[in-house]
Enzyme design. Structure first.
Site, PDB file in Angstrom:
ATOM      1  N   ASP A 181       0.843  -1.197   0.000  1.00  0.00           N
ATOM      2  CA  ASP A 181       0.000   0.000   0.000  1.00  0.00           C
ATOM      3  C   ASP A 181       0.885   1.257   0.000  1.00  0.00           C
ATOM      4  OD1 ASP A 181      -2.459   1.272   0.152  1.00  0.00           O
ATOM      5  OD2 ASP A 181      -2.491   1.278   2.345  1.00  0.00           O
ATOM      6  N   HIS A 182       0.559   2.233  -0.837  1.00  0.00           N
ATOM      7  CA  HIS A 182       1.281   3.514  -0.891  1.00  0.00           C
ATOM      8  C   HIS A 182       2.791   3.346  -1.051  1.00  0.00           C
ATOM      9  CE1 HIS A 182      -2.179   6.068  -0.076  1.00  0.00           C
ATOM     10  NE2 HIS A 182      -2.559   5.208   0.847  1.00  0.00           N
ATOM     11  N   GLU A 216      -2.222   6.352  -8.004  1.00  0.00           N
ATOM     12  CA  GLU A 216      -3.163   7.381  -7.515  1.00  0.00           C
ATOM     13  C   GLU A 216      -3.064   8.656  -8.336  1.00  0.00           C
ATOM     14  OE1 GLU A 216      -3.397   7.692  -3.274  1.00  0.00           O
ATOM     15  OE2 GLU A 216      -3.879   9.823  -3.296  1.00  0.00           O
ATOM     16  N   HIS A 220      -9.570   5.274  -1.068  1.00  0.00           N
ATOM     17  CA  HIS A 220      -8.738   5.183   0.142  1.00  0.00           C
ATOM     18  C   HIS A 220      -9.445   5.901   1.292  1.00  0.00           C
ATOM     19  CE1 HIS A 220      -4.664   3.745  -1.287  1.00  0.00           C
ATOM     20  NE2 HIS A 220      -5.427   3.694  -2.369  1.00  0.00           N
ATOM     21  N   GLY A 221      -8.923   5.716   2.497  1.00  0.00           N
ATOM     22  CA  GLY A 221      -9.467   6.429   3.648  1.00  0.00           C
ATOM     23  C   GLY A 221     -10.915   6.041   3.926  1.00  0.00           C
ATOM     24  N   ASN A 255     -10.125   0.761   0.523  1.00  0.00           N
ATOM     25  CA  ASN A 255      -9.067   0.571   1.522  1.00  0.00           C
ATOM     26  C   ASN A 255      -9.533   0.968   2.913  1.00  0.00           C
ATOM     27  OD1 ASN A 255      -7.480   0.055  -0.705  1.00  0.00           O
ATOM     28  ND2 ASN A 255      -5.796   1.374  -0.049  1.00  0.00           N
ATOM     29  N   THR A 260      -7.925   2.316   9.528  1.00  0.00           N
ATOM     30  CA  THR A 260      -8.165   2.825  10.886  1.00  0.00           C
ATOM     31  C   THR A 260      -9.276   2.070  11.623  1.00  0.00           C
ATOM     32  OG1 THR A 260      -7.406   4.961  10.077  1.00  0.00           O
ATOM     33  CG2 THR A 260      -8.602   4.971  12.155  1.00  0.00           C
TER      34      THR A 260
HETATM   35  O1  G3H Z   1      -4.363   2.969   2.166  1.00  0.00           O
HETATM   36  C1  G3H Z   1      -4.977   2.801   3.224  1.00  0.00           C
HETATM   37  C2  G3H Z   1      -6.274   3.343   3.447  1.00  0.00           C
HETATM   38  O2  G3H Z   1      -6.527   4.382   2.608  1.00  0.00           O
HETATM   39  C3  G3H Z   1      -6.783   3.326   4.835  1.00  0.00           C
HETATM   40  O3  G3H Z   1      -7.473   4.478   5.230  1.00  0.00           O
HETATM   41  O4  G3H Z   1      -7.118   4.167   7.655  1.00  0.00           O
HETATM   42  O5  G3H Z   1      -8.586   5.955   6.787  1.00  0.00           O
HETATM   43  O6  G3H Z   1      -9.306   3.595   6.642  1.00  0.00           O
HETATM   44  P1  G3H Z   1      -8.163   4.558   6.650  1.00  0.00           P
HETATM   45 ZN    ZN Z   2      -4.534   5.104   1.494  1.00  0.00          ZN
END
Ligand code: G3H
Ligand code: ZN
Length: 277
Positions: free
Chosen positions: A81-82, A133, A205-206, A227, A230
């Site tokens: 990831d990333h 991305e 993401h996020g 993704n 958290t």
């Molecule tokens: O690449 C990882 C994710 O974008 C995780 O995002 O921790 O906000 O769920 P998040």
């Molecule tokens: Zn991410």
């Protein structure tokens, strides 16, 4: 079984379900996520990010997660990831990762395209899937001086996809990394415009910050992968904290991690259900 999930994610994006990728920080959450996927009969990505590979070398992750994936009764991808540079991504591929993300989102588009093409060349020769991305998904814990978020521009997404031939395209459509509350403002109209231009499964993401209602809505928007990090980290850490407060005499780490693993599996299953599995 270990899989690059290329066809699965392609299929998901057209058929009203989304494959989740979960950030993984150890054996405990890896095995909990795989058990959740097996119980839901769903594919999944085990994703390691820069914090995980700084904590333990990517070569070790490749071996451990690779064995877990091979033994799984459902398709599992081991995903970087990333990934920030060619060398790290090459190490991950050499270590058995089946998919990788190159994140050049903070670079000018031409440089992002150039670097992504080099990664695609390397990865596709070894049947490894590639995500990149365009636009930049914000972070809730990083200052604007350090990181410049920006929404994805549909025309740029089209150009980027056509020139790089990535398998999945991460887009910035209103989410913010590391949100602890599910109140992200998702720009559904922007997703529609990007999809009109770029015929590629999109990645969001996020996704911890997305409401359950919006997660369900996203299933019909051509998103292939989502993704989540958290949400599981909070489940794991908060359970351990509560159990330690309840049992201050207990010192066996397995006592605590077993409790946390149950909660992580439950949370992962909740997300699978929302995503159409
Ligand atoms: O690449 C990882 C994710 O974008 C995780 O995002 O921790 O906000 O769920 P998040
Ligand atoms: Zn991410």
């Amino acid at each position: 079984m270990l899989s690059n999930l290329r066809e699965t994610i392609q299929h998901a994006s057209k058929n009203n379900c989304i494959v989740p990728g979960f950030n993984i920080f150890g054996y405990e959450d890896a095995i909990s996520v795989v058990r959740a996927a097996e119980e839901m009969d769903a594919p999944v990505l085990l994703m390691t990010n820069k914090f995980a590979i700084n904590f333990m070398p990517v070569e070790y992750w490749g071996k451990i997660l690779g064995e877990i994936a091979k033994d799984a009764r459902v398709p599992v991808s081991i995903h970087l990831d990333h990934g920030k540079d060619y060398e790290t991504i090459a190490r991950a591929i050499k270590s058995g990762y089946s998919s990788v993300m190159y994140d050049g989102s903070q670079l000018p588009i031409e440089e992002n395209i150039k670097n992504t093409k080099e990664i695609v060349k390397l990865a596709h020769a070894l049947d490894v899937s590639v995500e990149a991305e365009i636009g930049s998904v914000a972070y809730s814990d990083v200052s604007l001086e350090e990181y410049k978020p920006s929404f994805t521009k549909p025309e740029e997404a089209e150009k980027f996809y056509k020139e790089t031939e990535v398998d999945w395209l991460a887009v910035a459509v209103g989410t913010v990394h590391k949100m602890q509350i599910q109140n992200a403002d998702i720009k559904f109209d922007l997703i529609g415009k990007i999809k009109d231009k770029a015929n590629v499964p999109l990645v969001v993401h996020g996704s911890t910050g997305i409401s359950d209602e919006d997660l369900k809505k996203l299933k019909n928007c051509g998103i292939g992968k989502i993704n989540i990090g958290t949400a599981l980290r909070m489940e794991f850490g908060n359970t351990i904290r509560k159990e330690m407060e309840k049992n201050p005499q207990e010192f066996d780490r397995m006592y605590f991690t077993e409790k946390a693993m149950v909660k992580v599996k439950e949370k992962a299953k909740e997300k699978f259900r929302l995503l159409g599995f």
